[in-house]
Scaffold this motif. Sequence first.
Motif, PDB file in Angstrom:
ATOM      1  N   ASN A 170      27.737  28.328  19.340  1.00  0.00           N
ATOM      2  CA  ASN A 170      29.034  28.379  20.001  1.00  0.00           C
ATOM      3  C   ASN A 170      30.155  28.747  19.037  1.00  0.00           C
ATOM      4  OD1 ASN A 170      28.080  27.740  22.568  1.00  0.00           O
ATOM      5  ND2 ASN A 170      28.175  25.538  22.169  1.00  0.00           N
ATOM      6  N   GLU A 171      30.023  28.270  17.780  1.00  0.00           N
ATOM      7  CA  GLU A 171      31.052  28.626  16.806  1.00  0.00           C
ATOM      8  C   GLU A 171      31.036  30.119  16.493  1.00  0.00           C
ATOM      9  OE1 GLU A 171      30.218  26.107  13.533  1.00  0.00           O
ATOM     10  OE2 GLU A 171      31.114  24.307  14.450  1.00  0.00           O
ATOM     11  N   ASP A 172      29.828  30.673  16.438  1.00  0.00           N
ATOM     12  CA  ASP A 172      29.699  32.095  16.117  1.00  0.00           C
ATOM     13  C   ASP A 172      29.900  32.989  17.347  1.00  0.00           C
ATOM     14  OD1 ASP A 172      29.139  31.277  13.564  1.00  0.00           O
ATOM     15  OD2 ASP A 172      26.958  31.386  13.818  1.00  0.00           O
ATOM     16  N   ARG A 173      29.746  32.403  18.526  1.00  0.00           N
ATOM     17  CA  ARG A 173      29.842  33.204  19.752  1.00  0.00           C
ATOM     18  C   ARG A 173      31.303  33.521  20.059  1.00  0.00           C
ATOM     19  NH1 ARG A 173      27.737  31.283  25.743  1.00  0.00           N
ATOM     20  NH2 ARG A 173      28.429  33.136  26.899  1.00  0.00           N
ATOM     21  N   PRO A 174      31.608  34.786  20.295  1.00  0.00           N
ATOM     22  CA  PRO A 174      32.993  35.133  20.638  1.00  0.00           C
ATOM     23  C   PRO A 174      33.381  34.594  22.010  1.00  0.00           C
ATOM     24  CG  PRO A 174      31.552  37.039  20.895  1.00  0.00           C
ATOM     25  CD  PRO A 174      30.724  35.967  20.250  1.00  0.00           C
ATOM     26  N   GLN A 175      34.611  34.169  22.128  1.00  0.00           N
ATOM     27  CA  GLN A 175      35.138  33.641  23.384  1.00  0.00           C
ATOM     28  C   GLN A 175      36.209  34.594  23.907  1.00  0.00           C
ATOM     29  OE1 GLN A 175      36.439  29.674  22.437  1.00  0.00           O
ATOM     30  NE2 GLN A 175      34.358  28.861  22.438  1.00  0.00           N
ATOM     31  N   VAL A 176      35.926  35.158  25.071  1.00  0.00           N
ATOM     32  CA  VAL A 176      36.816  36.173  25.636  1.00  0.00           C
ATOM     33  C   VAL A 176      37.037  35.870  27.116  1.00  0.00           C
ATOM     34  CG1 VAL A 176      37.199  38.637  26.021  1.00  0.00           C
ATOM     35  CG2 VAL A 176      35.847  37.870  24.041  1.00  0.00           C
ATOM     36  N   ALA A 177      38.300  35.738  27.518  1.00  0.00           N
ATOM     37  CA  ALA A 177      38.641  35.511  28.930  1.00  0.00           C
ATOM     38  C   ALA A 177      40.130  35.768  29.110  1.00  0.00           C
ATOM     39  CB  ALA A 177      38.278  34.096  29.355  1.00  0.00           C
ATOM     40  N   PHE A 178      40.478  36.284  30.279  1.00  0.00           N
ATOM     41  CA  PHE A 178      41.895  36.503  30.571  1.00  0.00           C
ATOM     42  C   PHE A 178      42.127  36.409  32.072  1.00  0.00           C
ATOM     43  CE2 PHE A 178      40.265  40.649  31.504  1.00  0.00           C
ATOM     44  CZ  PHE A 178      41.100  41.166  32.493  1.00  0.00           C
ATOM     45  N   SER A 179      43.385  36.159  32.441  1.00  0.00           N
ATOM     46  CA  SER A 179      43.811  36.153  33.841  1.00  0.00           C
ATOM     47  C   SER A 179      45.298  36.478  33.865  1.00  0.00           C
ATOM     48  CB  SER A 179      43.562  34.786  34.482  1.00  0.00           C
ATOM     49  OG  SER A 179      43.974  34.788  35.843  1.00  0.00           O
ATOM     50  N   ALA A 180      45.677  37.405  34.767  1.00  0.00           N
ATOM     51  CA  ALA A 180      47.072  37.835  34.829  1.00  0.00           C
ATOM     52  C   ALA A 180      47.423  38.274  36.249  1.00  0.00           C
ATOM     53  CB  ALA A 180      47.332  38.985  33.853  1.00  0.00           C
ATOM     54  N   THR A 181      48.697  38.132  36.602  1.00  0.00           N
ATOM     55  CA  THR A 181      49.204  38.621  37.890  1.00  0.00           C
ATOM     56  C   THR A 181      50.251  39.702  37.636  1.00  0.00           C
ATOM     57  OG1 THR A 181      51.005  37.001  38.027  1.00  0.00           O
ATOM     58  CG2 THR A 181      48.835  36.321  38.866  1.00  0.00           C
ATOM     59  N   LEU A 182      50.634  40.416  38.733  1.00  0.00           N
ATOM     60  CA  LEU A 182      51.617  41.482  38.558  1.00  0.00           C
ATOM     61  C   LEU A 182      52.940  40.965  37.994  1.00  0.00           C
ATOM     62  CD1 LEU A 182      51.242  43.840  41.666  1.00  0.00           C
ATOM     63  CD2 LEU A 182      50.809  44.387  39.266  1.00  0.00           C
ATOM     64  N   GLY A 183      53.334  39.758  38.413  1.00  0.00           N
ATOM     65  CA  GLY A 183      54.548  39.178  37.854  1.00  0.00           C
ATOM     66  C   GLY A 183      55.828  39.852  38.326  1.00  0.00           C
ATOM     67  N   ILE A 184      55.785  40.447  39.530  1.00  0.00           N
ATOM     68  CA  ILE A 184      56.992  41.074  40.087  1.00  0.00           C
ATOM     69  C   ILE A 184      57.289  40.426  41.433  1.00  0.00           C
ATOM     70  CG2 ILE A 184      56.492  43.269  38.943  1.00  0.00           C
ATOM     71  CD1 ILE A 184      55.563  44.325  41.713  1.00  0.00           C
ATOM     72  N   SER A 185      58.456  40.702  41.921  1.00  0.00           N
ATOM     73  CA  SER A 185      58.824  40.276  43.264  1.00  0.00           C
ATOM     74  C   SER A 185      59.251  41.539  43.999  1.00  0.00           C
ATOM     75  CB  SER A 185      59.982  39.281  43.178  1.00  0.00           C
ATOM     76  OG  SER A 185      59.985  38.369  44.206  1.00  0.00           O
ATOM     77  N   GLY A 186      58.267  42.191  44.609  1.00  0.00           N
ATOM     78  CA  GLY A 186      58.530  43.468  45.264  1.00  0.00           C
ATOM     79  C   GLY A 186      57.256  44.266  45.417  1.00  0.00           C
ATOM     80  N   THR A 187      57.416  45.609  45.476  1.00  0.00           N
ATOM     81  CA  THR A 187      56.290  46.502  45.748  1.00  0.00           C
ATOM     82  C   THR A 187      56.289  47.647  44.761  1.00  0.00           C
ATOM     83  OG1 THR A 187      56.317  45.947  48.100  1.00  0.00           O
ATOM     84  CG2 THR A 187      55.225  47.998  47.471  1.00  0.00           C
ATOM     85  N   SER A 243      51.896  44.966  46.329  1.00  0.00           N
ATOM     86  CA  SER A 243      53.068  44.086  46.337  1.00  0.00           C
ATOM     87  C   SER A 243      52.734  42.731  45.692  1.00  0.00           C
ATOM     88  CB  SER A 243      53.559  43.849  47.770  1.00  0.00           C
ATOM     89  OG  SER A 243      53.811  45.072  48.435  1.00  0.00           O
ATOM     90  N   ASP A 244      53.795  41.987  45.390  1.00  0.00           N
ATOM     91  CA  ASP A 244      53.630  40.635  44.862  1.00  0.00           C
ATOM     92  C   ASP A 244      54.975  39.916  44.959  1.00  0.00           C
ATOM     93  OD1 ASP A 244      52.293  38.471  43.879  1.00  0.00           O
ATOM     94  OD2 ASP A 244      51.754  39.359  41.957  1.00  0.00           O
ATOM     95  N   ASN A 245      54.919  38.601  44.777  1.00  0.00           N
ATOM     96  CA  ASN A 245      56.154  37.811  44.695  1.00  0.00           C
ATOM     97  C   ASN A 245      55.838  36.528  43.924  1.00  0.00           C
ATOM     98  OD1 ASN A 245      54.773  36.164  46.463  1.00  0.00           O
ATOM     99  ND2 ASN A 245      56.109  36.533  48.222  1.00  0.00           N
ATOM    100  N   GLY A 246      56.653  35.513  44.113  1.00  0.00           N
ATOM    101  CA  GLY A 246      56.455  34.272  43.368  1.00  0.00           C
ATOM    102  C   GLY A 246      55.174  33.538  43.692  1.00  0.00           C
ATOM    103  N   GLN A 300      51.544  41.826  34.207  1.00  0.00           N
ATOM    104  CA  GLN A 300      52.309  41.387  33.043  1.00  0.00           C
ATOM    105  C   GLN A 300      52.488  39.871  32.916  1.00  0.00           C
ATOM    106  OE1 GLN A 300      56.069  43.398  33.501  1.00  0.00           O
ATOM    107  NE2 GLN A 300      56.523  42.440  35.477  1.00  0.00           N
ATOM    108  N   ARG A 301      52.236  39.146  34.007  1.00  0.00           N
ATOM    109  CA  ARG A 301      52.343  37.688  33.915  1.00  0.00           C
ATOM    110  C   ARG A 301      50.977  37.124  33.521  1.00  0.00           C
ATOM    111  NH1 ARG A 301      51.464  33.408  37.655  1.00  0.00           N
ATOM    112  NH2 ARG A 301      52.670  31.530  37.130  1.00  0.00           N
ATOM    113  N   VAL A 302      50.846  36.765  32.249  1.00  0.00           N
ATOM    114  CA  VAL A 302      49.558  36.324  31.698  1.00  0.00           C
ATOM    115  C   VAL A 302      49.385  34.825  31.912  1.00  0.00           C
ATOM    116  CG1 VAL A 302      48.160  36.120  29.616  1.00  0.00           C
ATOM    117  CG2 VAL A 302      49.547  38.178  30.008  1.00  0.00           C
ATOM    118  N   LEU A 303      48.287  34.465  32.543  1.00  0.00           N
ATOM    119  CA  LEU A 303      47.942  33.054  32.717  1.00  0.00           C
ATOM    120  C   LEU A 303      47.075  32.548  31.556  1.00  0.00           C
ATOM    121  CD1 LEU A 303      47.063  33.128  36.522  1.00  0.00           C
ATOM    122  CD2 LEU A 303      49.259  32.607  35.447  1.00  0.00           C
TER     123      LEU A 303
END
Length: 256
Positions: free
Chosen positions: A117-134, A239-242, A147-150
Motif C-alpha cells: 500500500n505504501e508503494d502503490r500509487p493512490q489516484v482519485a478525483f471528483s469535480a463539478t462544473l462549479g457554475i450557475s448557468g449553462t 447546465s449546473d447550479n449550486g 472547476q469545482r474540485v471535491l
Amino acid sequence: MGGLTLTLLLLCLSGTLSEDAGEDNLNDIMVQIQPEQGQDIENEYKAHNQQVETAATTTTQSGCEPTIHTVMRELGAMEERLGATVRSLEGMRNRLEASESQVRSLNSTVNELKRFNEDRPQVAFSATLGISGTIGPVSNEITLVFQRVLSNVGNAYNPTTGIFTAPVRGLYHFTFTAFDWGGSTMTGASLRRNGQVMVSVYDEKEGGSSESSSNSATFLLQVGEQVYVALWRDGRRISDNGNHYSSFNGFLLFPI
C-alpha cells in the motif's frame, strides 16, 4: 500366697522400670530373695517380658502395613495426576507454538500489505462544473472544465484544463453526468481518451423538463494518456447550479 504376692510385686516393678534398667534392678531384687524362689520368679519375669515384646511387635507390624500400602496407593495416584498435568502442559505448549507461528505469518502478511500500500500509487478525483448557468449551445466540440474540485488525490486532474492525465499504467474507472435545464434543447457529451470516444450521453428534451444523463467506463491507461469530457457541437448544452448536477469523477483501480 507369699510367692504370688512377690511375683505381682515384681511384675509391677518391671512395668515402671525402663527397658534398659530392668535386668539390673531384677538382679538386685533377686539377691534379697531366697534361692529356691528366685529361679521361678526369674523365669516368670522373662516369660512376661517375652509376651510383652511379642505383643508390641505384632501391634507394630499390623499397624504399619496398612499405612505403607495407603501411602503407596496415594503416591501412585499422584504420579498419574502429575503425568496427566505434564501431558496437558505439553499440549498447551504445542498449541502456543502453533499460535506463535500463525501470528508470525500474519505479521509478515500485514507487513507485506503495508509495503504494498505504501508503494502503490493512490489516484482519485471528483469535480463539478462549479457554475450557475449553462454552457452552450456550441458550434464546435469543447472540453468541459469541471472547476469545482471535491477531491484530487495524486493531483492527476487539472481543474484549469479539465483533463485527467494518468500518472501510472493501470486500470481506471470514470463516470460523468450532464444536466440541462428545461426547454426544447439537447444535451450530448462524450468521455474521451486521447481524443477517442469511450462512452457518451445524449438527451433531447421538449417542453419544460430538466434532465440528467450519466455514463461510466473502466479501461486501461498508459502513463501520460489523457481523459476528459467533451461537449458535442451543433447546439448541445450543459447546465449546473449550486446543487452541482454535472460532474466528472475517476480513480485508479489498481496499477498494472
